[in-house]
Design a protein around this motif. Structure first.
Motif, PDB file in Angstrom:
ATOM      1  N   VAL A  94       0.840  -1.198   0.000  1.00 35.75           N
ATOM      2  CA  VAL A  94       0.000   0.000   0.000  1.00 35.75           C
ATOM      3  C   VAL A  94       0.877   1.251   0.000  1.00 35.75           C
ATOM      4  O   VAL A  94       2.070   1.186   0.270  1.00 35.75           O
ATOM      5  CB  VAL A  94      -0.932   0.042   1.235  1.00 35.75           C
ATOM      6  N   VAL A  98      -4.476   4.432   3.115  1.00 36.07           N
ATOM      7  CA  VAL A  98      -5.062   3.111   2.899  1.00 36.07           C
ATOM      8  C   VAL A  98      -6.557   3.167   3.182  1.00 36.07           C
ATOM      9  O   VAL A  98      -6.986   3.787   4.159  1.00 36.07           O
ATOM     10  CB  VAL A  98      -4.419   2.062   3.847  1.00 36.07           C
ATOM     11  N   LEU A 170       0.741  -4.682   6.595  1.00 39.58           N
ATOM     12  CA  LEU A 170       0.931  -3.872   5.391  1.00 39.58           C
ATOM     13  C   LEU A 170       2.409  -3.709   5.070  1.00 39.58           C
ATOM     14  O   LEU A 170       3.252  -3.735   5.972  1.00 39.58           O
ATOM     15  CB  LEU A 170       0.338  -2.468   5.604  1.00 39.58           C
TER      16      LEU A 170
END
Length: 173
Positions: A94, A98, A170
């Motif tokens: 990402v 996000v 992430l």
């Protein structure tokens, strides 16, 4: 009103069988409550069989615990695997902003949603003490963090003392 021996025998038999029926019949799965579906939270990865997990694979929406906790499992021992950072969780690639999407199976009135990175709250969204639709999305700016990060997302319920917890791994570029 006088009862016959037959009526009393039926009542006594039913009273004797009731506890047995409760134990023998299978329990129905929990019909609650909510989790982060996108990017895939740890419990979503378990449900999708991306990572091998225990009971959470059948009920990703059930990571519930008292408000104020900061664990992926919500303090629920049945789902302790979610707290294991070395389990092989896949990190979604990402940018610094996000969009997190919650999926709900039971829509409780909502106090708010909180998002934490490294123990620091980076976002909060009011729920207006209303029931959410079947899904809700929030765009969260993660600030200056980069690299592999774990986001703790919390859905604080408005009509109970509990919250629902989800951790999302992430890779922030």
């Amino acid at each position: 009103m006088k009862r016959s021996r037959r009526d009393l025998a039926i009542v006594a038999a039913a009273a004797a069988i009731a506890p047995l029926v409760t134990v023998v019949l299978p329990a129905t799965p929990a019909n609650a409550h909510g989790y982060v579906n996108s990017p895939a939270s740890r419990q979503a990865q378990c449900a999708q069989r991306v990572v091998q997990c225990g009971q959470i694979q059948w009920e990703p929406q059930s990571v519930e615990g008292p408000k104020g906790l900061r664990s992926c499992s919500g303090g629920n021992a049945r789902f302790a695997e979610l707290d294991n950072d070395s389990k092989g969780w896949r990190a979604a690639a990402v940018g610094r902003t996000v969009t997190f999407t919650w999926t709900f199976t039971a829509r409780h009135r909502t106090r708010d949603y909180e998002y934490y990175v490294g123990g620091q709250r980076v976002a909060v969204f009011s729920g207006g003490n209303q029931q959410p639709p079947s899904s809700v999305s929030h765009s969260v700016n993660l600030g200056s963090v980069t690299g592999r990060q774990k986001v703790l997302a919390i859905w604080n319920i408005g009509d109970t003392p509990n919250a629902f917890y989800a951790c999302i791994d992430l890779q922030v570029s």
